[in-house]
Design an enzyme around this catalytic site. Sequence first.
Site, PDB file in Angstrom:
ATOM      1  N   ASP A 167       8.076  -4.380   2.656  1.00 62.40           N
ATOM      2  CA  ASP A 167       8.206  -4.063   0.956  1.00 62.40           C
ATOM      3  C   ASP A 167       6.665  -4.616   0.275  1.00 62.40           C
ATOM      4  O   ASP A 167       6.900  -4.974  -0.851  1.00 62.40           O
ATOM      5  CB  ASP A 167       9.215  -4.754   0.537  1.00 62.40           C
ATOM      6  CG  ASP A 167      10.515  -4.214   1.108  1.00 62.40           C
ATOM      7  OD1 ASP A 167      10.628  -3.323   1.398  1.00 62.40           O
ATOM      8  OD2 ASP A 167      11.353  -5.382   1.422  1.00 62.40           O
ATOM      9  N   LYS A 197       3.190  -0.750   0.800  1.00 65.32           N
ATOM     10  CA  LYS A 197       2.248  -0.003   1.880  1.00 65.32           C
ATOM     11  C   LYS A 197       2.177   1.627   1.126  1.00 65.32           C
ATOM     12  O   LYS A 197       0.976   2.250   1.128  1.00 65.32           O
ATOM     13  CB  LYS A 197       2.687   0.058   3.201  1.00 65.32           C
ATOM     14  CG  LYS A 197       2.549  -1.257   3.759  1.00 65.32           C
ATOM     15  CD  LYS A 197       3.157  -1.430   5.193  1.00 65.32           C
ATOM     16  CE  LYS A 197       4.655  -1.319   5.094  1.00 65.32           C
ATOM     17  NZ  LYS A 197       5.429  -2.375   4.583  1.00 65.32           N
ATOM     18  N   GLY A 218      11.165   1.970   3.224  1.00 68.42           N
ATOM     19  CA  GLY A 218      11.081   2.826   2.164  1.00 68.42           C
ATOM     20  C   GLY A 218       9.931   2.520   1.476  1.00 68.42           C
ATOM     21  O   GLY A 218       9.792   1.443   0.784  1.00 68.42           O
ATOM     22  N   HIS A 219       9.065   3.487   1.434  1.00 67.40           N
ATOM     23  CA  HIS A 219       7.786   3.820   0.660  1.00 67.40           C
ATOM     24  C   HIS A 219       7.755   4.197  -0.384  1.00 67.40           C
ATOM     25  O   HIS A 219       7.838   5.561  -0.593  1.00 67.40           O
ATOM     26  CB  HIS A 219       6.633   4.195   1.754  1.00 67.40           C
ATOM     27  CG  HIS A 219       6.412   3.398   3.055  1.00 67.40           C
ATOM     28  ND1 HIS A 219       5.747   3.772   4.048  1.00 67.40           N
ATOM     29  CD2 HIS A 219       7.037   2.022   3.280  1.00 67.40           C
ATOM     30  CE1 HIS A 219       5.428   2.701   4.939  1.00 67.40           C
ATOM     31  NE2 HIS A 219       6.425   1.621   4.319  1.00 67.40           N
ATOM     32  N   GLN A 258       7.615  -1.560   7.693  1.00 63.66           N
ATOM     33  CA  GLN A 258       8.000  -3.096   7.638  1.00 63.66           C
ATOM     34  C   GLN A 258       6.823  -3.859   7.358  1.00 63.66           C
ATOM     35  O   GLN A 258       5.766  -3.569   7.118  1.00 63.66           O
ATOM     36  CB  GLN A 258       8.719  -3.348   8.900  1.00 63.66           C
ATOM     37  CG  GLN A 258      10.227  -2.668   9.029  1.00 63.66           C
ATOM     38  CD  GLN A 258       9.846  -1.218   9.640  1.00 63.66           C
ATOM     39  OE1 GLN A 258       9.272  -0.714  10.405  1.00 63.66           O
ATOM     40  NE2 GLN A 258      10.747  -0.380   8.594  1.00 63.66           N
TER      41      GLN A 258
HETATM   42  P1  IMP Z   1      16.362  -2.933  11.014  1.00 60.14           P
HETATM   43  O1  IMP Z   1      15.162  -2.426  11.412  1.00 60.14           O
HETATM   44  O2  IMP Z   1      17.101  -1.940  10.002  1.00 60.14           O
HETATM   45  O3  IMP Z   1      17.465  -3.182  12.216  1.00 60.14           O
HETATM   46  O4  IMP Z   1      16.385  -4.220  10.243  1.00 60.14           O
HETATM   47  C1  IMP Z   1      16.044  -5.468  10.638  1.00 60.14           C
HETATM   48  C2  IMP Z   1      15.234  -6.445   9.769  1.00 60.14           C
HETATM   49  O5  IMP Z   1      14.361  -5.901   9.103  1.00 60.14           O
HETATM   50  C3  IMP Z   1      16.530  -6.701   8.639  1.00 60.14           C
HETATM   51  O6  IMP Z   1      16.343  -7.842   8.125  1.00 60.14           O
HETATM   52  C4  IMP Z   1      16.044  -5.800   7.550  1.00 60.14           C
HETATM   53  O7  IMP Z   1      16.123  -6.071   6.174  1.00 60.14           O
HETATM   54  C5  IMP Z   1      14.535  -5.747   7.959  1.00 60.14           C
HETATM   55  N1  IMP Z   1      13.774  -4.370   7.370  1.00 60.14           N
HETATM   56  C6  IMP Z   1      13.763  -3.251   8.111  1.00 60.14           C
HETATM   57  N2  IMP Z   1      13.094  -2.476   7.703  1.00 60.14           N
HETATM   58  C7  IMP Z   1      12.336  -2.985   6.497  1.00 60.14           C
HETATM   59  C8  IMP Z   1      11.709  -2.497   5.555  1.00 60.14           C
HETATM   60  O8  IMP Z   1      11.165  -1.458   5.516  1.00 60.14           O
HETATM   61  N3  IMP Z   1      11.353  -3.406   4.635  1.00 60.14           N
HETATM   62  C9  IMP Z   1      11.948  -4.774   4.451  1.00 60.14           C
HETATM   63  N4  IMP Z   1      12.535  -5.139   5.468  1.00 60.14           N
HETATM   64  C10 IMP Z   1      13.028  -4.311   6.461  1.00 60.14           C
END
Ligand code: IMP
Length: 427
Positions: A13, A16, A40-41, A223
């Site tokens: 977040d 990017k 979520g970009h 991420q």
């Molecule tokens: P997952 O990738 O959805 O399984 O999530 C694993 C961890 O990564 C969790 O703590 C999510 O909140 C975090 N996470 C996954 N994608 C994002 C992102 O795009 N932005 C921020 N945190 C993320």
Amino acid sequence: MKVDVLLGLQWGDEGKGKIVDVLTPKYDIIARFQGGPNAGHTLEFNGLKHVLHTIPSGVFRENTLNIVGNGVVIDPVIFKKEIDALIDLGVDIESNLVLSKKAHLILPTHRLLDAASEIAKGKAKIGSTLKGIGPTYMDKTGRNGLRIGDISESYFLEKYNALKNKHLSLLAQYNFDTSELADMEATWLSATEELKKLKHIDSEHVLNEAMKSGKAVLAEGAQGSLLDIDFGSYPFVTSSNTVCAGACTGLGIAPNRIGEVFGIFKAYCTRVGSGPFPTELFDADGELMQKEGNEFGATTGRPRRCGWIDLPALKYACMINGVTQLIMMKADVLSCFDKIKVCTHYNYKGEQISHFPYDVNESNVTPIYIELAGWKKDLTGVTDLDALPTELHDYVEFLEKELELPITIISVGPDRSQTILREKALA
Ligand code: IMP
């Protein structure tokens, strides 16, 4: 030409999407290399706000090819929704968006398994976005996955059913309710058909040929580095390599073909989901950051945890990624503070350290801060570097000295236009 990489240095977040959109005019190709619809970009321009999940952030600029690389995992249902929204906005998807045949598919049962696994973990849950990311990458490394290239093959349904049945037996062990599966499956199969309308390519060949012919390529990460499966705050991480090396494996680019590495960070720090966060604030300052920064997840809407900038963690991320330029986001959010705190070291088990240790958690690590003067000035209308307050210049210069890297772009608001170039970032 070498491939430039843009990636997040914190827990995601960082902004990017906005910066890829700003940089896109310099590039012929934007390629996503990992993650999936957990991302979520957010892009804002001309009064329009748009959130992309799987589609690269260059999609709004004409004459830019957008590649979803082999390292990405795709949920056809979410992907179709993204495409439909872009078509409504008049974006020419069929000519500027292509998919790697090697990208893996997220099945409806991957999503159910994600939910079942989180429930089973109880208090130790990861805080996943529940988009099926972990189970899909598990099937990829377990050599069971379905890929984009399989969609057009005659064996597709047979393979799909075999994998679904394997998942159903796992879900039965979790005693998980699968009554919604029939509906989910019908929607998924029809969305999968829609994906056939897009070009499926051998993206590693296309990218390498493009580089040979002098095309400029930007690899877009999702991420953040502290969520990397190998180097992040394991097990509270995502399931892919979010760091620079992920661009090599997620696109088929050799390590010696990497050029600039743009590392993005917020002027403070946020995290969504569970896991350690040494500088997290539980007081009014944290609440103010959350409110001023509108810190709510673009994918899940969850409130983001907020805290001061963490230099040991940032130094670690710069090291692992080989960052060459830094981009600082959301400087405007700190305008409401009299003093800005910076965590320069940790007290780790009674010892002062400046690196990010293996076992970062609340009981082992206490942040050590210094304080800098705040600028207390609204930055959102500033377009000129010289008009930025002295205290902000001091903050930037302090960070540059600590991180031993130039900060070449400062973002002072969500819109494309609220971006200040400090140096010849894009020369
Ligand atoms: P997952 O990738 O959805 O399984 O999530 C694993 C961890 O990564 C969790 O703590 C999510 O909140 C975090 N996470 C996954 N994608 C994002 C992102 O795009 N932005 C921020 N945190 C993320």
